[in-house]
Design a protein around this motif. Sequence first.
Motif, PDB file in Angstrom:
ATOM      1  N   VAL A  23      37.999  17.850 -22.102  1.00 57.17           N
ATOM      2  CA  VAL A  23      37.923  19.044 -21.358  1.00 57.17           C
ATOM      3  C   VAL A  23      37.115  20.053 -21.799  1.00 57.17           C
ATOM      4  O   VAL A  23      36.397  20.746 -21.275  1.00 57.17           O
ATOM      5  CB  VAL A  23      39.312  19.688 -21.048  1.00 57.17           C
ATOM      6  N   ARG A  24      37.222  20.437 -23.320  1.00 54.82           N
ATOM      7  CA  ARG A  24      36.397  21.391 -23.821  1.00 54.82           C
ATOM      8  C   ARG A  24      34.794  21.089 -23.638  1.00 54.82           C
ATOM      9  O   ARG A  24      34.085  21.914 -23.547  1.00 54.82           O
ATOM     10  CB  ARG A  24      36.773  21.376 -25.467  1.00 54.82           C
ATOM     11  N   ALA A  25      34.426  19.720 -23.957  1.00 48.96           N
ATOM     12  CA  ALA A  25      33.039  19.229 -23.929  1.00 48.96           C
ATOM     13  C   ALA A  25      32.472  19.450 -22.607  1.00 48.96           C
ATOM     14  O   ALA A  25      31.627  20.042 -22.269  1.00 48.96           O
ATOM     15  CB  ALA A  25      33.141  18.009 -24.253  1.00 48.96           C
ATOM     16  N   VAL A  26      33.491  19.214 -21.336  1.00 46.16           N
ATOM     17  CA  VAL A  26      33.229  19.477 -20.032  1.00 46.16           C
ATOM     18  C   VAL A  26      32.860  20.715 -19.923  1.00 46.16           C
ATOM     19  O   VAL A  26      31.804  21.283 -19.112  1.00 46.16           O
ATOM     20  CB  VAL A  26      34.052  18.843 -19.121  1.00 46.16           C
ATOM     21  N   TRP A  27      33.693  21.771 -20.177  1.00 42.45           N
ATOM     22  CA  TRP A  27      33.581  23.151 -20.202  1.00 42.45           C
ATOM     23  C   TRP A  27      32.325  23.566 -20.698  1.00 42.45           C
ATOM     24  O   TRP A  27      31.571  24.413 -20.288  1.00 42.45           O
ATOM     25  CB  TRP A  27      34.766  23.736 -20.663  1.00 42.45           C
ATOM     26  N   SER A  28      32.252  23.326 -22.021  1.00 37.44           N
ATOM     27  CA  SER A  28      31.087  23.592 -22.771  1.00 37.44           C
ATOM     28  C   SER A  28      29.493  23.353 -21.742  1.00 37.44           C
ATOM     29  O   SER A  28      28.757  24.072 -21.700  1.00 37.44           O
ATOM     30  CB  SER A  28      30.935  23.086 -24.089  1.00 37.44           C
ATOM     31  N   GLU A  29      29.638  22.071 -21.475  1.00 37.47           N
ATOM     32  CA  GLU A  29      28.426  21.565 -20.676  1.00 37.47           C
ATOM     33  C   GLU A  29      28.226  22.164 -19.344  1.00 37.47           C
ATOM     34  O   GLU A  29      26.852  22.488 -19.010  1.00 37.47           O
ATOM     35  CB  GLU A  29      28.401  19.887 -20.463  1.00 37.47           C
ATOM     36  N   LEU A  30      29.242  22.275 -18.583  1.00 34.23           N
ATOM     37  CA  LEU A  30      29.142  23.111 -17.496  1.00 34.23           C
ATOM     38  C   LEU A  30      28.551  24.747 -17.608  1.00 34.23           C
ATOM     39  O   LEU A  30      27.778  25.129 -16.931  1.00 34.23           O
ATOM     40  CB  LEU A  30      30.511  23.479 -16.748  1.00 34.23           C
ATOM     41  N   ASP A  31      28.985  25.331 -18.736  1.00 38.15           N
ATOM     42  CA  ASP A  31      28.357  26.687 -19.000  1.00 38.15           C
ATOM     43  C   ASP A  31      27.278  26.789 -19.487  1.00 38.15           C
ATOM     44  O   ASP A  31      26.606  27.662 -18.936  1.00 38.15           O
ATOM     45  CB  ASP A  31      29.556  27.547 -20.017  1.00 38.15           C
ATOM     46  N   GLN A  32      26.671  25.954 -20.411  1.00 37.33           N
ATOM     47  CA  GLN A  32      25.443  25.807 -21.029  1.00 37.33           C
ATOM     48  C   GLN A  32      24.407  25.377 -20.067  1.00 37.33           C
ATOM     49  O   GLN A  32      23.088  25.631 -20.142  1.00 37.33           O
ATOM     50  CB  GLN A  32      25.502  25.394 -22.260  1.00 37.33           C
TER      51      GLN A  32
ATOM     52  N   ARG B  26      23.043  30.241 -12.306  1.00 38.53           N
ATOM     53  CA  ARG B  26      22.337  31.864 -12.331  1.00 38.53           C
ATOM     54  C   ARG B  26      21.164  31.880 -12.096  1.00 38.53           C
ATOM     55  O   ARG B  26      20.625  32.927 -11.733  1.00 38.53           O
ATOM     56  CB  ARG B  26      22.871  32.310 -13.676  1.00 38.53           C
ATOM     57  N   GLU B  27      20.197  30.975 -12.781  1.00 35.16           N
ATOM     58  CA  GLU B  27      18.821  31.157 -12.457  1.00 35.16           C
ATOM     59  C   GLU B  27      18.415  30.695 -11.118  1.00 35.16           C
ATOM     60  O   GLU B  27      17.409  31.499 -10.639  1.00 35.16           O
ATOM     61  CB  GLU B  27      18.027  30.024 -13.390  1.00 35.16           C
ATOM     62  N   ALA B  28      19.101  29.859 -10.344  1.00 32.63           N
ATOM     63  CA  ALA B  28      18.796  29.716  -9.019  1.00 32.63           C
ATOM     64  C   ALA B  28      19.013  31.000  -8.206  1.00 32.63           C
ATOM     65  O   ALA B  28      18.337  31.267  -7.022  1.00 32.63           O
ATOM     66  CB  ALA B  28      19.324  28.519  -8.520  1.00 32.63           C
ATOM     67  N   LEU B  29      20.249  31.515  -8.241  1.00 30.52           N
ATOM     68  CA  LEU B  29      20.567  32.616  -7.658  1.00 30.52           C
ATOM     69  C   LEU B  29      19.893  33.877  -8.000  1.00 30.52           C
ATOM     70  O   LEU B  29      20.134  34.935  -7.445  1.00 30.52           O
ATOM     71  CB  LEU B  29      22.183  32.954  -7.603  1.00 30.52           C
ATOM     72  N   GLY B  30      18.956  34.186  -9.357  1.00 31.91           N
ATOM     73  CA  GLY B  30      18.410  35.080  -9.650  1.00 31.91           C
ATOM     74  C   GLY B  30      19.516  36.341  -9.978  1.00 31.91           C
ATOM     75  O   GLY B  30      19.246  37.324  -9.890  1.00 31.91           O
TER      76      GLY B  30
ATOM     77  N   PRO C 102      22.042  37.916 -13.530  1.00 28.49           N
ATOM     78  CA  PRO C 102      22.583  37.542 -14.928  1.00 28.49           C
ATOM     79  C   PRO C 102      23.657  36.818 -15.035  1.00 28.49           C
ATOM     80  O   PRO C 102      23.957  36.125 -16.190  1.00 28.49           O
ATOM     81  CB  PRO C 102      22.325  38.917 -15.456  1.00 28.49           C
ATOM     82  N   ALA C 103      24.507  37.045 -14.224  1.00 28.90           N
ATOM     83  CA  ALA C 103      25.939  36.558 -14.423  1.00 28.90           C
ATOM     84  C   ALA C 103      26.517  36.012 -12.642  1.00 28.90           C
ATOM     85  O   ALA C 103      26.131  36.842 -11.913  1.00 28.90           O
ATOM     86  CB  ALA C 103      27.016  37.370 -14.922  1.00 28.90           C
ATOM     87  N   ILE C 104      27.262  35.042 -12.778  1.00 28.66           N
ATOM     88  CA  ILE C 104      27.806  34.747 -11.540  1.00 28.66           C
ATOM     89  C   ILE C 104      29.415  34.367 -11.950  1.00 28.66           C
ATOM     90  O   ILE C 104      29.708  33.500 -12.614  1.00 28.66           O
ATOM     91  CB  ILE C 104      27.082  33.549 -10.920  1.00 28.66           C
ATOM     92  N   PRO C 105      30.102  35.261 -11.112  1.00 27.09           N
ATOM     93  CA  PRO C 105      31.456  35.108 -11.194  1.00 27.09           C
ATOM     94  C   PRO C 105      32.251  33.703 -10.804  1.00 27.09           C
ATOM     95  O   PRO C 105      31.354  33.206  -9.687  1.00 27.09           O
ATOM     96  CB  PRO C 105      32.357  35.974 -10.369  1.00 27.09           C
ATOM     97  N   THR C 106      32.696  32.753 -11.295  1.00 23.74           N
ATOM     98  CA  THR C 106      32.756  31.341 -11.262  1.00 23.74           C
ATOM     99  C   THR C 106      34.480  31.019 -11.218  1.00 23.74           C
ATOM    100  O   THR C 106      35.011  31.306 -12.210  1.00 23.74           O
ATOM    101  CB  THR C 106      32.191  30.524 -12.041  1.00 23.74           C
ATOM    102  N   ALA C 107      34.973  30.265 -10.244  1.00 23.03           N
ATOM    103  CA  ALA C 107      36.323  29.871 -10.265  1.00 23.03           C
ATOM    104  C   ALA C 107      36.174  28.239 -10.413  1.00 23.03           C
ATOM    105  O   ALA C 107      35.761  27.604  -9.441  1.00 23.03           O
ATOM    106  CB  ALA C 107      37.071  30.591  -9.062  1.00 23.03           C
ATOM    107  N   ILE C 108      36.746  27.761 -11.316  1.00 22.97           N
ATOM    108  CA  ILE C 108      36.738  26.249 -11.516  1.00 22.97           C
ATOM    109  C   ILE C 108      38.116  25.887 -11.619  1.00 22.97           C
ATOM    110  O   ILE C 108      39.001  26.173 -12.392  1.00 22.97           O
ATOM    111  CB  ILE C 108      35.981  26.068 -12.986  1.00 22.97           C
ATOM    112  N   ARG C 109      38.139  24.799 -10.815  1.00 18.53           N
ATOM    113  CA  ARG C 109      39.335  23.971 -10.672  1.00 18.53           C
ATOM    114  C   ARG C 109      39.278  22.401 -11.102  1.00 18.53           C
ATOM    115  O   ARG C 109      38.560  21.852 -10.517  1.00 18.53           O
ATOM    116  CB  ARG C 109      39.767  23.893  -9.282  1.00 18.53           C
ATOM    117  N   LEU C 110      40.007  22.341 -12.054  1.00 18.40           N
ATOM    118  CA  LEU C 110      39.945  20.826 -12.632  1.00 18.40           C
ATOM    119  C   LEU C 110      41.411  20.181 -12.198  1.00 18.40           C
ATOM    120  O   LEU C 110      42.318  20.431 -12.304  1.00 18.40           O
ATOM    121  CB  LEU C 110      40.144  20.959 -14.368  1.00 18.40           C
ATOM    122  N   GLU C 111      40.763  18.804 -11.984  1.00 18.15           N
ATOM    123  CA  GLU C 111      41.824  17.772 -11.582  1.00 18.15           C
ATOM    124  C   GLU C 111      41.771  16.692 -12.740  1.00 18.15           C
ATOM    125  O   GLU C 111      40.907  16.076 -12.803  1.00 18.15           O
ATOM    126  CB  GLU C 111      41.565  17.137 -10.064  1.00 18.15           C
ATOM    127  N   LEU C 112      42.668  16.592 -13.542  1.00 13.80           N
ATOM    128  CA  LEU C 112      42.691  15.605 -14.556  1.00 13.80           C
ATOM    129  C   LEU C 112      43.288  14.168 -14.280  1.00 13.80           C
ATOM    130  O   LEU C 112      44.026  13.962 -13.260  1.00 13.80           O
ATOM    131  CB  LEU C 112      43.359  16.036 -15.556  1.00 13.80           C
TER     132      LEU C 112
END
Length: 197
Positions: free
Chosen positions: A156-165, A172-176, A178-188
């Motif tokens: 999960v930590r690797a997934v989280w890191s890749e999602l963020d980076q 963020r770049e597509a929406l123009g 600097p930051a985008i509030p994000t809610a992430i729901r994970l189903e394991l």
Amino acid sequence: MSRESRAAVARSAGLDRWAIGTIGAFAALAGAAALVVGAGWLGRPRSTRPLADPIALDWLRANQLAAQLVALGVAAVLVGFGVWWALRTVSRQARPDLVLEATGNGLVVTAHAIAEAIRADAESVSGVAEARARVVRVDDVPALRLQLWLRHGTNVRAVWSELDQRVLARAREALGVPAIPTAIRLELGSARRQRVT
């Protein structure tokens, strides 16, 4: 996360929790009061009286107009609140389209297309079996909702890191912004089950 950001990613959850908590508290207090009166802790005569207390009924008959006005006022407030809550719950949340060219007719990319691109990008993350994305806007602030179904044994930590980076950086770049509030729901453990029709 700011109050505006929380409102953007979880629109009515706070109000719903507050309303349900208030209703539950009133129901618990009413049940406790009924238990106390019924057990005779406030006196045996009071516990044997009917639910429609004759003293209360006499008072209502003596003050009939005032009681009716109060009842109508309370009913109007409750009906108005119920209608407002229902409309707020079922109303569609604004989805921001992206204008690529401000001159002339411009070139507009719909929020659905942006969400599909983010969904496909999220599904390319190692360990993600399936993803669902939605771009919304509250008070002109774009926000993102991501739901991810992860495979068994995923880090999960690797997934989280890749999602963020990678995924969120592209969003963020597509929406123009600097930051985008994000809610992430994970189903394991498994992908979303498909309904058989």
